[in-house]
Design a protein around this motif. Sequence first.
Motif, short mmCIF file in Angstrom:
data_model
loop_
_atom_site.label_atom_id
_atom_site.label_comp_id
_atom_site.label_asym_id
_atom_site.label_seq_id
_atom_site.Cartn_x
_atom_site.Cartn_y
_atom_site.Cartn_z
N MET A 1 24.95 -47.40 104.52
CA MET A 1 25.43 -46.06 105.21
C MET A 1 26.83 -46.24 105.74
SD MET A 1 23.91 -43.68 108.14
CE MET A 1 24.27 -44.29 109.39
N LYS A 2 27.73 -45.25 105.58
CA LYS A 2 29.10 -45.28 106.28
C LYS A 2 28.90 -44.14 107.12
CE LYS A 2 32.29 -47.41 105.22
NZ LYS A 2 32.73 -48.56 105.68
N ARG A 28 23.55 -38.01 101.03
CA ARG A 28 22.52 -38.52 100.96
C ARG A 28 22.44 -40.02 101.42
NH1 ARG A 28 22.24 -37.68 94.45
NH2 ARG A 28 24.36 -38.45 95.06
N ARG A 29 23.50 -40.53 101.85
CA ARG A 29 23.79 -41.82 102.38
C ARG A 29 24.75 -41.88 103.47
NH1 ARG A 29 27.65 -43.78 98.27
NH2 ARG A 29 29.15 -42.87 99.52
N ASP A 30 25.62 -41.24 103.62
CA ASP A 30 26.72 -41.41 104.47
C ASP A 30 26.38 -40.18 105.77
OD1 ASP A 30 27.77 -43.57 103.11
OD2 ASP A 30 28.96 -42.01 102.05
N GLN A 31 27.26 -40.36 106.85
CA GLN A 31 27.05 -39.65 108.07
C GLN A 31 28.43 -39.27 108.58
OE1 GLN A 31 25.70 -40.87 112.00
NE2 GLN A 31 23.79 -39.87 111.26
N LEU A 32 28.53 -38.18 109.12
CA LEU A 32 29.73 -37.24 109.59
C LEU A 32 29.68 -37.10 111.07
CD1 LEU A 32 31.53 -34.82 107.28
CD2 LEU A 32 32.17 -37.30 107.58
N ALA A 253 39.88 -39.08 109.38
CA ALA A 253 38.56 -39.75 109.62
C ALA A 253 38.66 -40.97 110.12
CB ALA A 253 37.68 -39.62 108.25
N LEU A 254 37.77 -41.41 111.16
CA LEU A 254 37.43 -42.57 111.71
C LEU A 254 36.39 -43.43 111.16
CD1 LEU A 254 38.68 -45.07 113.61
CD2 LEU A 254 37.16 -43.78 115.32
N ASP A 255 36.51 -44.62 110.54
CA ASP A 255 35.42 -45.30 110.07
C ASP A 255 34.58 -46.09 111.20
OD1 ASP A 255 33.56 -47.40 109.03
OD2 ASP A 255 34.64 -47.19 107.29
N LEU A 256 33.68 -45.65 111.77
CA LEU A 256 32.90 -46.15 112.98
C LEU A 256 32.35 -47.48 112.92
CD1 LEU A 256 30.97 -42.91 113.91
CD2 LEU A 256 33.11 -43.51 114.80
N ASP A 257 32.50 -47.98 111.65
CA ASP A 257 31.99 -49.41 111.68
C ASP A 257 33.24 -50.48 111.58
OD1 ASP A 257 29.20 -49.02 111.71
OD2 ASP A 257 29.39 -47.93 109.82
#
Length: 270
Positions: A1-2, A28-32, A253-257
């Motif tokens: 998950m991203k 279905r996989r990622d989160q905003l 968008a900032l990739d939180l990971d």
Amino acid sequence: MKRYAIGDLQGCHEEFIALLEALDFDPRRDQLWLAGDLVNRGPGSLACLREVMALGEAARVVLGNHDLHLLAVARGGAATKRKDTIDDILEAEDRETLLDWLQARPLLVRDGNTLMTHAGLPPQWGLDQAESLAGEVEWMLTGERAGDFLTRMYGNRPRRFKPHQEGVDRLRAIVNTLTRMRFIDAEGRLDFDAKEGLDSAPDGFAPWFQYPRQDDPWLLFGHWAALNGEAIGSRVRAEALDTGCVWGGSLTALDLDSGERISVPSRQFA
């Protein structure tokens, strides 16, 4: 998950879709994480609201001041403003479904030590306290007296939150802090006039993120387009997410990971 955090959409629907495509986002996989102000000023407010609502559990959304303004107009009797672009929502067939969904959004999203609000978090508030205070407003917005609160919600007094406050003054202070804050003084008093860059700070005031904290959370916020995504001089871990898409900047968008930032250019003045 991203997991990605995105700043103010403000009706920039075309750019939102382009950014999701650039991210290869899959609900279905990622989160905003969306930092509020989904609507107003841009041309696609209705489309943005529908798009985010359709993401379901894949979208974690906080309310911004423009979202609250929409609710105040629709359900609190407030007047529209000259630059508003919310008429399409107010006239939509699915208006009530969209407004119900929006009104149920929180003022704060937290995952452990990571916390997102629309405008930021003052140094006087700990994370648990902030969650509790935001919950007071959320409880009011989803209760039987929501319409009365929306009618009386806005105003510049009181200028700072104090624990002994009660009633509408208390709730208004919480809303203003979490959705309108930019410059504050050492006691947490808000300035409501200066809205430009850091050099516009009034005497005795500084950006909220330039005050130290006793803890070390990761704070995600939007609201302040003039920062262009940079919390310069920050003394806390703060990520400015609003890069001024509606003003001709970009949507980011900032990739939180990984901490990577991905942007698409604004199409508002193309």
